[in-house]
Scaffold this motif. Structure first.
Motif, PDB file in Angstrom:
ATOM      1  N   LYS A  11       7.317   3.511   8.421  1.00 42.41           N
ATOM      2  CA  LYS A  11       6.157   4.023   8.975  1.00 42.41           C
ATOM      3  C   LYS A  11       5.674   2.880  10.046  1.00 42.41           C
ATOM      4  CE  LYS A  11       5.446   7.623   6.646  1.00 42.41           C
ATOM      5  NZ  LYS A  11       5.584   8.936   7.117  1.00 42.41           N
ATOM      6  N   SER A  67       0.892  -1.256  -0.127  1.00 42.27           N
ATOM      7  CA  SER A  67       0.090  -0.027   0.019  1.00 42.27           C
ATOM      8  C   SER A  67       0.748   1.116  -0.082  1.00 42.27           C
ATOM      9  CB  SER A  67      -0.803  -0.010   1.184  1.00 42.27           C
ATOM     10  OG  SER A  67      -0.187   0.171   2.367  1.00 42.27           O
ATOM     11  N   PHE A  68       2.162   1.052   0.325  1.00 39.46           N
ATOM     12  CA  PHE A  68       3.037   2.363   0.193  1.00 39.46           C
ATOM     13  C   PHE A  68       3.868   2.367  -1.150  1.00 39.46           C
ATOM     14  CE2 PHE A  68       2.364   1.738   4.521  1.00 39.46           C
ATOM     15  CZ  PHE A  68       2.170   3.062   5.060  1.00 39.46           C
ATOM     16  N   THR A 104       9.607   2.626   2.640  1.00 31.47           N
ATOM     17  CA  THR A 104       9.020   3.630   3.508  1.00 31.47           C
ATOM     18  C   THR A 104       7.733   2.634   4.188  1.00 31.47           C
ATOM     19  OG1 THR A 104       8.884   4.944   1.442  1.00 31.47           O
ATOM     20  CG2 THR A 104       7.066   5.270   2.853  1.00 31.47           C
ATOM     21  N   ALA A 105       7.262   1.692   3.865  1.00 31.06           N
ATOM     22  CA  ALA A 105       6.204   0.895   4.756  1.00 31.06           C
ATOM     23  C   ALA A 105       7.094   0.562   6.028  1.00 31.06           C
ATOM     24  CB  ALA A 105       5.958  -0.401   3.745  1.00 31.06           C
TER      25      ALA A 105
END
Length: 483
Positions: free
Chosen positions: A215, A205-206, A211-212
């Motif tokens: 986060k 989803s990123f 980045t996933a």
């Protein structure tokens, strides 16, 4: 079990037999035994589980107006019998082997002493509760044993055969030794640890994997487990996890309870390579967990191959006990009590020797080696029999009677396994917490010899009959032959 009234969680023939007893004014007090004939999954033992739910079921066993209305709509039950059901309360005695105890075939896990209408009614519910949870607890014990001290997480809710199987299966899995479950409702209901990571969908989803991970680490710095196989485990997943761990450390975060999860590929190879990469980067204390259709055999094989996995998430094969999906418990009439309190033994015959039941009002003693604390054998005997630990005891296989063992007096100790749960319809037993039962289960397994714990071809633990019980059984068999 669901929140609805479960008084009708029974097979129809229990109720039709009840009406037959009612119509014929036959309500003698009887003894029923709940037991099983063969250990599941080729194991050397089973784990008793489900007693807390048995207690809850008996306490709440009532037929409300909607139940009576439904039964009436079937047009097979008469009004006076339905009136009787409307005032039904269990009034008998129940004895049980406590949850978490190691058990063996043919010995009663539950003993019900009650008027036959009451004893007949509860059969189906007791079997479905005990069969399911004992099966999953036993499977969990096998998986935990294969992991040789590594933590096992129960991850099977989405693959369970329905919500109740997921909830109570997770409970049983913790009893069998799992460190926790992903099932949040089980965690709430039974105060057991709940744990989890994230799915591949989080990564996808990123914009990118890094980045996933970043986060996720910002939200859960104290429980940062990163799933590294969404794209390329060794070229992308592990390097990106290492990058995030470095940034966490550089920002002053104390790294604890952190690591990676593998969910596909050659877990032995991947874990070794990932371990090397993590160690070289300075993260020797990062854990490596794994999932991916695990069972006790695969875990045992991966351990033999020197994998570097130290935490395991086991789902489908555990929550369904996939290789052995049924426990096989049965519920059989063993005796009828006369007005003077004496018990008339009853026996079920079969061409299959193992299906011939043990008659009478019985109990079970466990015989321990005094020096090691290990189980020598279990002895099924009449409830009023007593034994002196200072006297020698000869035990024998009830099917192959030439197999005998003499246990010298003073070399053993005895423990009666069946304890009172209900007396005269009142509960006299308080269930321990699930985590306390789990601790008991570990201690119970320590009383087994190593040969009885192996995953393949374990040594059988002897379950013998006392001389008095054996003589009664043989006498009844001879009488049946003459008839």
């Amino acid at each position: 079990m669901s929140t609805m009234n479960i008084s009708l969680m029974t097979d129809l023939y229990e109720l039709t037999m009840m009406q037959g007893y009612f119509r014929n004014q036959c309500n003698d007090t009887v003894v029923f035994d709940l037991f099983y004939r063969e250990n599941p999954s080729g194991n050397g033992f089973a784990i008793a589980a489900g007693l807390e739910q048995v207690i809850d079921y008996i306490k709440k066993l009532r037929f409300d107006a909607e139940d009576i209305e439904y039964l009436d709509s079937l047009h097979i039950f008469e009004k006076d019998f339905l009136d009787y059901l409307g005032n039904f309360r269990f009034s008998g005695d129940i004895y049980a082997i406590p949850e978490g105890t190691v058990v063996f075939p043919r010995e009663p896990l539950l003993k019900i002493i009650a008027p036959i209408m009451e004893a007949q009614l509860v059969e189906t519910a007791l079997l479905t509760i005990m069969n399911h949870q004992s099966l999953i607890a036993t499977k969990a014990a096998r998986v935990v044993y294969a992991a040789k001290g590594d933590g096992i997480m129960e991850f099977g809710l989405r693959r369970a055969q329905g919500p109740d199987a997921g909830i109570y299966g997770a409970r049983a899995a913790v009893i069998g030794g799992c460190v926790g479950t992903s099932n949040v409702l089980t965690g709430k209901l039974f105060d057991v640890p709940v744990k989890g990571t994230h799915a591949h969908s989080w990564i996808m989803s990123f914009p990118d994997e890094y980045t996933a991970f970043k986060k996720y680490s910002e939200m859960y710095p104290d429980a940062c487990c990163l799933l590294v196989d969404t794209y390329d485990t060794l070229k992308s997943g592990v390097p990106n996890a290492i990058r995030v761990f470095k940034e966490m450390r550089e920002s002053g975060i104390e790294l604890k309870n952190y690591g990676i999860r593998l969910d596909s590929g050659d877990l032995a190879y991947m874990s070794k390579r990932a371990r090397h990469m993590l160690d070289e980067a300075g993260f020797a204390d990062a854990f490596i967990s794994a999932s991916s259709d695990l069972d006790e055999y695969l875990i045992d094989s991966l351990k033999t191959q020197g994998c570097k996995i130290t935490s395991w998430g086991v789902g489908t094969n555990l929550i369904t006990s996939r290789d052995c999906p049924a426990f096989g418990g049965v519920y059989k009439l063993a005796a009828v009590r006369l007005a003077d309190g004496t018990f008339i033994p009853k026996i079920k015959l079969s061409d299959n020797t193992v299906k011939i039941t043990n008659p009478g009002n019985k109990t079970v003693y466990r015989i321990y080696d005094k020096e090691t604390g290990k189980i020598r054998a279990d002895l099924i005997c009449l409830a009023d029999e007593t034994f002196d630990e200072n006297e020698s005891m000869t035990i024998f296989d009830p099917h192959e009677t030439w197999k005998k063992t003499k246990i010298q007096g003073g070399s053993y100790t005895l423990r009666e396994l069946l304890v009172p749960i209900f007396l005269n319809g009142e509960c006299v037993y308080t269930s321990p917490s699930v985590m306390e039962i789990r601790d008991l289960c570990f201690k119970e397994q320590d009383t087994l010899w190593d040969e009885s714990r192996r995953l393949v071809n374990p040594q059988e633990v002897y379950v013998d009959l006392s001389d008095k019980l054996y003589d009664i059984k043989i006498k009844l068999l001879h009488e049946m032959e003459q008839d």
